[in-house]
Design a protein around this motif. Structure first.
Motif, PDB file in Angstrom:
ATOM      1  N   THR A   1      16.428  -4.577   7.416  1.00 58.40           N
ATOM      2  CA  THR A   1      16.008  -5.424   8.529  1.00 58.40           C
ATOM      3  C   THR A   1      14.669  -4.969   9.117  1.00 58.40           C
ATOM      4  O   THR A   1      14.454  -3.785   9.366  1.00 58.40           O
ATOM      5  N   LYS A   2      13.770  -5.929   9.320  1.00 62.05           N
ATOM      6  CA  LYS A   2      12.512  -5.670  10.022  1.00 62.05           C
ATOM      7  C   LYS A   2      12.792  -5.590  11.524  1.00 62.05           C
ATOM      8  O   LYS A   2      13.763  -6.188  11.992  1.00 62.05           O
ATOM      9  N   PRO A   3      11.949  -4.912  12.318  1.00 59.68           N
ATOM     10  CA  PRO A   3      10.817  -4.106  11.849  1.00 59.68           C
ATOM     11  C   PRO A   3      11.291  -2.749  11.325  1.00 59.68           C
ATOM     12  O   PRO A   3      12.322  -2.236  11.763  1.00 59.68           O
ATOM     13  N   ILE A   4      10.539  -2.208  10.397  1.00 62.09           N
ATOM     14  CA  ILE A   4      10.875  -0.900   9.846  1.00 62.09           C
ATOM     15  C   ILE A   4       9.574  -0.151   9.552  1.00 62.09           C
ATOM     16  O   ILE A   4       8.598  -0.760   9.084  1.00 62.09           O
ATOM     17  N   LYS A   5       9.534   1.119   9.869  1.00 66.08           N
ATOM     18  CA  LYS A   5       8.340   1.904   9.614  1.00 66.08           C
ATOM     19  C   LYS A   5       8.131   2.038   8.109  1.00 66.08           C
ATOM     20  O   LYS A   5       9.093   2.227   7.362  1.00 66.08           O
ATOM     21  N   PRO A   6       6.891   1.925   7.647  1.00 70.05           N
ATOM     22  CA  PRO A   6       6.611   1.980   6.207  1.00 70.05           C
ATOM     23  C   PRO A   6       7.205   3.203   5.509  1.00 70.05           C
ATOM     24  O   PRO A   6       7.749   3.093   4.411  1.00 70.05           O
ATOM     25  N   LYS A   7       7.131   4.377   6.153  1.00 72.08           N
ATOM     26  CA  LYS A   7       7.659   5.590   5.517  1.00 72.08           C
ATOM     27  C   LYS A   7       9.179   5.532   5.392  1.00 72.08           C
ATOM     28  O   LYS A   7       9.751   6.049   4.422  1.00 72.08           O
ATOM     29  N   VAL A   8       9.837   4.905   6.377  1.00 74.22           N
ATOM     30  CA  VAL A   8      11.293   4.753   6.304  1.00 74.22           C
ATOM     31  C   VAL A   8      11.652   3.781   5.181  1.00 74.22           C
ATOM     32  O   VAL A   8      12.594   3.998   4.425  1.00 74.22           O
ATOM     33  N   LEU A   9      10.876   2.708   5.051  1.00 70.40           N
ATOM     34  CA  LEU A   9      11.100   1.748   3.974  1.00 70.40           C
ATOM     35  C   LEU A   9      10.947   2.419   2.616  1.00 70.40           C
ATOM     36  O   LEU A   9      11.765   2.215   1.714  1.00 70.40           O
TER      37      LEU A   9
ATOM     38  N   TYR B   1       0.829  -1.217   0.000  1.00 75.07           N
ATOM     39  CA  TYR B   1       0.000   0.000   0.000  1.00 75.07           C
ATOM     40  C   TYR B   1       0.858   1.261   0.000  1.00 75.07           C
ATOM     41  O   TYR B   1       0.608   2.203  -0.771  1.00 75.07           O
ATOM     42  N   ASN B   2       1.873   1.296   0.858  1.00 72.59           N
ATOM     43  CA  ASN B   2       2.709   2.485   0.968  1.00 72.59           C
ATOM     44  C   ASN B   2       3.540   2.727  -0.296  1.00 72.59           C
ATOM     45  O   ASN B   2       3.732   3.880  -0.714  1.00 72.59           O
ATOM     46  N   LEU B   3       4.024   1.673  -0.913  1.00 75.69           N
ATOM     47  CA  LEU B   3       4.788   1.834  -2.158  1.00 75.69           C
ATOM     48  C   LEU B   3       3.870   2.274  -3.295  1.00 75.69           C
ATOM     49  O   LEU B   3       4.256   3.097  -4.135  1.00 75.69           O
ATOM     50  N   SER B   4       2.657   1.726  -3.326  1.00 76.17           N
ATOM     51  CA  SER B   4       1.683   2.136  -4.345  1.00 76.17           C
ATOM     52  C   SER B   4       1.289   3.595  -4.158  1.00 76.17           C
ATOM     53  O   SER B   4       1.154   4.354  -5.123  1.00 76.17           O
ATOM     54  N   ALA B   5       1.119   3.993  -2.887  1.00 76.15           N
ATOM     55  CA  ALA B   5       0.768   5.381  -2.590  1.00 76.15           C
ATOM     56  C   ALA B   5       1.875   6.337  -3.014  1.00 76.15           C
ATOM     57  O   ALA B   5       1.616   7.509  -3.323  1.00 76.15           O
TER      58      ALA B   5
END
Length: 227
Positions: free
Chosen positions: A107-115, A23-27
């Motif tokens: 490495t997980k966990p990572i916040k979607p915006k940081v990814l 979702y975040n990458l599509s956005a």
């Protein structure tokens, strides 16, 4: 290349990861396709030819390491960037990933915006590193920067992207000692932090493919390419 024209293959066996990260990458404007195992990932990669593949390591049927190795054997995907996204942060896991041909490791966990920021940085380097139209000939080695391939002693070799970029950098000035910091900056960029042994792993792979005598280690400094 506009983001809408960039395809990202996201591979993970956790539905939540596929949904949230996708979702975040599509956005962000990217064209995102997904797979939930390594076998499916290889099939989709062959068909869709994505610019970036984000791979989980621990997956059923075929894990991420093996999937990466299989993808790196496909010539038409030689320019595709691959990064691992996994909760496994051990050194051996990272080294296995780079050995398999990965460009980066998240490495997980990572916040979607940081990814998303890391993905933007990876793809920005992809565009910045687009080679100019030229062919470099050094002894029996020919480096074709247009097609991202090399010919060594009349044998064509397809290298993973980071191995090619490292070879291209060192061979651009034979005999020059490239410091480790300079290599990291030119090949991996400043945006992404990689392990201290990353360069060593890639040099070892190049020695296996090109020849041990072509690369010299300057202890405590870096590496140079010799003819």
């Amino acid at each position: 290349m506009k983001k809408k024209n960039i395809t990202i293959l996201l591979v993970d066996d956790e539905p939540d990861i596929l949904e949230i990260v996708g979702y975040n990458l599509s956005a962000e404007g990217y064209n995102v396709i997904t797979a939930d195992n390594g076998i499916e990932a290889v099939k989709i990669a062959k068909k869709k030819k994505p610019q970036l593949i984000i791979l989980d390591v621990m997956m059923p049927e075929m894990d991420g390491i093996e999937a990466c190795e299989q993808i790196r054997k496909i010539p038409e995907l030689s320019e595709t960037m691959i990064t691992f996204l996994t909760a496994r942060g051990e050194d051996y896991s990272q080294m296995a990933g780079f050995d398999a041909g990965a460009d980066d490791y998240i490495t997980k966990p990572i916040k979607p915006k940081v990814l998303v920021s890391k993905v933007n940085a990876l793809l920005r380097r992809f565009k910045e590193n687009e080679p100019s139209s030229n062919i470099v000939k050094i002894g029996n080695l020919v480096i074709n920067r247009d097609e991202y391939k090399i010919v060594n002693n009349e044998v064509e070799i397809i290298l993973p992207r980071k191995e090619f970029e490292l070879l291209s950098l060192l061979a651009s000035k034979p005999g020059k000692v490239f410091k480790r910091e300079e290599i990291l900056d030119n090949v991996w960029g400043n945006e992404v932090v990689v392990g201290g042994r990353t360069i060593d792993v890639h040099i070892r792979k190049l020695r296996e493919k090109i020849g041990d005598d072509s690369f010299k280690t300057v202890k405590g400094v870096g590496y140079k390419f010799v003819v």
